[in-house]
Motif scaffolding. Sequence first.
Motif, mmCIF file in Angstrom:
data_model
loop_
_atom_site.group_PDB
_atom_site.id
_atom_site.type_symbol
_atom_site.label_atom_id
_atom_site.label_comp_id
_atom_site.label_asym_id
_atom_site.label_seq_id
_atom_site.Cartn_x
_atom_site.Cartn_y
_atom_site.Cartn_z
ATOM 1 N N UNK A 1 9.839 -6.134 -20.942
ATOM 2 C CA UNK A 1 8.800 -6.534 -19.998
ATOM 3 C C UNK A 1 8.387 -5.332 -19.162
ATOM 4 N N UNK A 2 7.073 -5.179 -18.973
ATOM 5 C CA UNK A 2 6.540 -4.077 -18.174
ATOM 6 C C UNK A 2 5.845 -4.643 -16.942
ATOM 7 N N UNK A 3 5.973 -3.908 -15.836
ATOM 8 C CA UNK A 3 5.278 -4.297 -14.607
ATOM 9 C C UNK A 3 4.725 -3.043 -13.945
ATOM 10 N N UNK A 4 3.442 -3.069 -13.641
ATOM 11 C CA UNK A 4 2.778 -1.980 -12.933
ATOM 12 C C UNK A 4 2.157 -2.563 -11.671
ATOM 13 N N UNK A 5 2.447 -1.977 -10.529
ATOM 14 C CA UNK A 5 1.923 -2.504 -9.277
ATOM 15 C C UNK A 5 1.463 -1.370 -8.379
ATOM 16 N N UNK A 6 0.463 -1.673 -7.570
ATOM 17 C CA UNK A 6 -0.048 -0.727 -6.596
ATOM 18 C C UNK A 6 -0.437 -1.456 -5.330
ATOM 19 N N UNK A 7 -0.163 -0.842 -4.179
ATOM 20 C CA UNK A 7 -0.456 -1.470 -2.897
ATOM 21 C C UNK A 7 -1.061 -0.448 -1.953
ATOM 22 N N UNK A 8 -2.190 -0.816 -1.367
ATOM 23 C CA UNK A 8 -2.850 0.029 -0.369
ATOM 24 C C UNK A 8 -2.593 -0.580 1.002
ATOM 25 N N UNK A 9 -1.770 0.094 1.817
ATOM 26 C CA UNK A 9 -1.413 -0.406 3.137
ATOM 27 C C UNK A 9 -2.448 0.044 4.155
ATOM 28 N N UNK A 10 -3.021 -0.926 4.893
ATOM 29 C CA UNK A 10 -4.049 -0.604 5.888
ATOM 30 C C UNK A 10 -3.512 0.283 6.999
ATOM 31 N N UNK A 11 -2.241 0.140 7.342
ATOM 32 C CA UNK A 11 -1.678 0.877 8.468
ATOM 33 C C UNK A 11 -1.442 2.339 8.132
ATOM 34 N N UNK A 12 -0.864 2.607 6.960
ATOM 35 C CA UNK A 12 -0.532 3.976 6.579
ATOM 36 C C UNK A 12 -1.633 4.644 5.769
ATOM 37 N N UNK A 13 -2.558 3.838 5.213
ATOM 38 C CA UNK A 13 -3.623 4.363 4.361
ATOM 39 C C UNK A 13 -3.067 5.124 3.160
ATOM 40 N N UNK A 14 -1.909 4.694 2.708
ATOM 41 C CA UNK A 14 -1.259 5.311 1.548
ATOM 42 C C UNK A 14 -1.138 4.275 0.441
ATOM 43 N N UNK A 15 -1.448 4.682 -0.772
ATOM 44 C CA UNK A 15 -1.311 3.784 -1.914
ATOM 45 C C UNK A 15 0.058 4.002 -2.550
ATOM 46 N N UNK A 16 0.883 2.977 -2.513
ATOM 47 C CA UNK A 16 2.206 3.021 -3.129
ATOM 48 C C UNK A 16 2.163 2.261 -4.454
ATOM 49 N N UNK A 17 2.803 2.815 -5.446
ATOM 50 C CA UNK A 17 2.811 2.162 -6.745
ATOM 51 C C UNK A 17 4.081 2.456 -7.508
ATOM 52 N N UNK A 18 4.318 1.671 -8.535
ATOM 53 C CA UNK A 18 5.453 1.935 -9.418
ATOM 54 C C UNK A 18 5.201 1.308 -10.772
ATOM 55 N N UNK A 19 5.872 1.852 -11.758
ATOM 56 C CA UNK A 19 5.840 1.306 -13.111
ATOM 57 C C UNK A 19 7.273 0.982 -13.513
#
Length: 294
Positions: free
Chosen positions: A44-62
Motif C-alpha cells: 500500500x502506498x500513501x502520499x500526502x501533503x499539507x499546507x499550514x496557514x500559520x507556517x506557510x510551509x508545505x509538509x509532505x511524505x511518501x
Amino acid sequence: MSLPQPVPPSWKDLGKSSNDLLSRDYPIGFVQLEVKTSTPSNVAFKVSGKNNDKTQVIDGDIEAKYTNKPHGVVLTQAWTTSNLVRTTLEAENHLAKGLKFDLNTILAGNGSAKSAALTSVYKQPGLHTRAVLDLFKGPTLTADTVIGRDGFLLGAEAAYNVTEGKVTRYAAAAGFSAPEYAVTLQALNNLNTFSASYYHRVSTDVEAGAKATYDTKATTQGVNLEVGVKSYLDSAAFVKAKISNTGILGLGYTQALRPGVRTSFGLALDTNRLNEATPSGPAHKFGASITFEG
C-alpha cells in the motif's frame, strides 16, 4: 456463567470515541491532499501533503507499507519533506498468541537526528498491556495496562528513566464502555491534569460527546469544556459542530464524492468577535482536505 470478556482498548485509545468526535474531520487552518493506493501484492502506498496557514510551509511524505498476513509481518517505510526516514517493522503472534512487537526508527538524512523505540503489545480477553523502550531518549521504559470486565475499564501508565533511575511520568484512568455510549475519567501528567469525557450514539444518524479538562498547573484556573455533535445527512455525507467555553465554534462537512474520493471542509469562528469588521487572530480559520483511495 459470565460472558466472554472482549479485549479492552489500549491506553492511548481510552476516550477515543469522544476525542475523534471532537477532533477528526475538522481540517481547520490547513489544506491537505492525501492519495492512497494498494497493489495486488499487498503493498500500500500513501502520499500526502499539507499546507499550514500559520507556517506557510508545505509538509509532505511518501509511505510504502508491505503486509504479509500469513506470517504476521508488516513493514512500513516513509520519507518526508523534512528529510526524515521513518521505518516500522511489526511482527504479531510469533512467540505467543496476542503478542505483538514493533520496532520504530526515525533517521534524518543528514544524520543530525535519530530515534528508535521497541514496543511490545499483549492482548487477551479483559487485558491490553504495552511496554515501550525508547533507546535514545533516556533510555526510557514506558508501560501501560488496561483491564476490562463487563464494560468497566481501569488503566494506568508509568515511564521510567533508566539512566536517572526514577519514574518520570505516571497517570491513571477509569471508564465504562457500551455499544451506544462511553465514559472516561483520566488523571494525566503526574496526576496534575484531569479530564472527563463522554460519547453517546443517540441514533444511527446522530452522535454527541463532550470533554472537560482541568489543569492544576495552568496559569489561568478553570475547566476547559468542549461539546460536539455529528449528524449524518445521508450515506455519503455528514456534518459536525463543536463549541468550547472560550467561544470557539468549529464546523465541519464531509462528503464522499464517489467511492474512494472524499472531501472535507472545516471552519473555526471566534463567537466573541463575530461583530468585528475584519476578523483576525488565531480563530476565524478555514481549511479543506481531499482524500483519494483506490
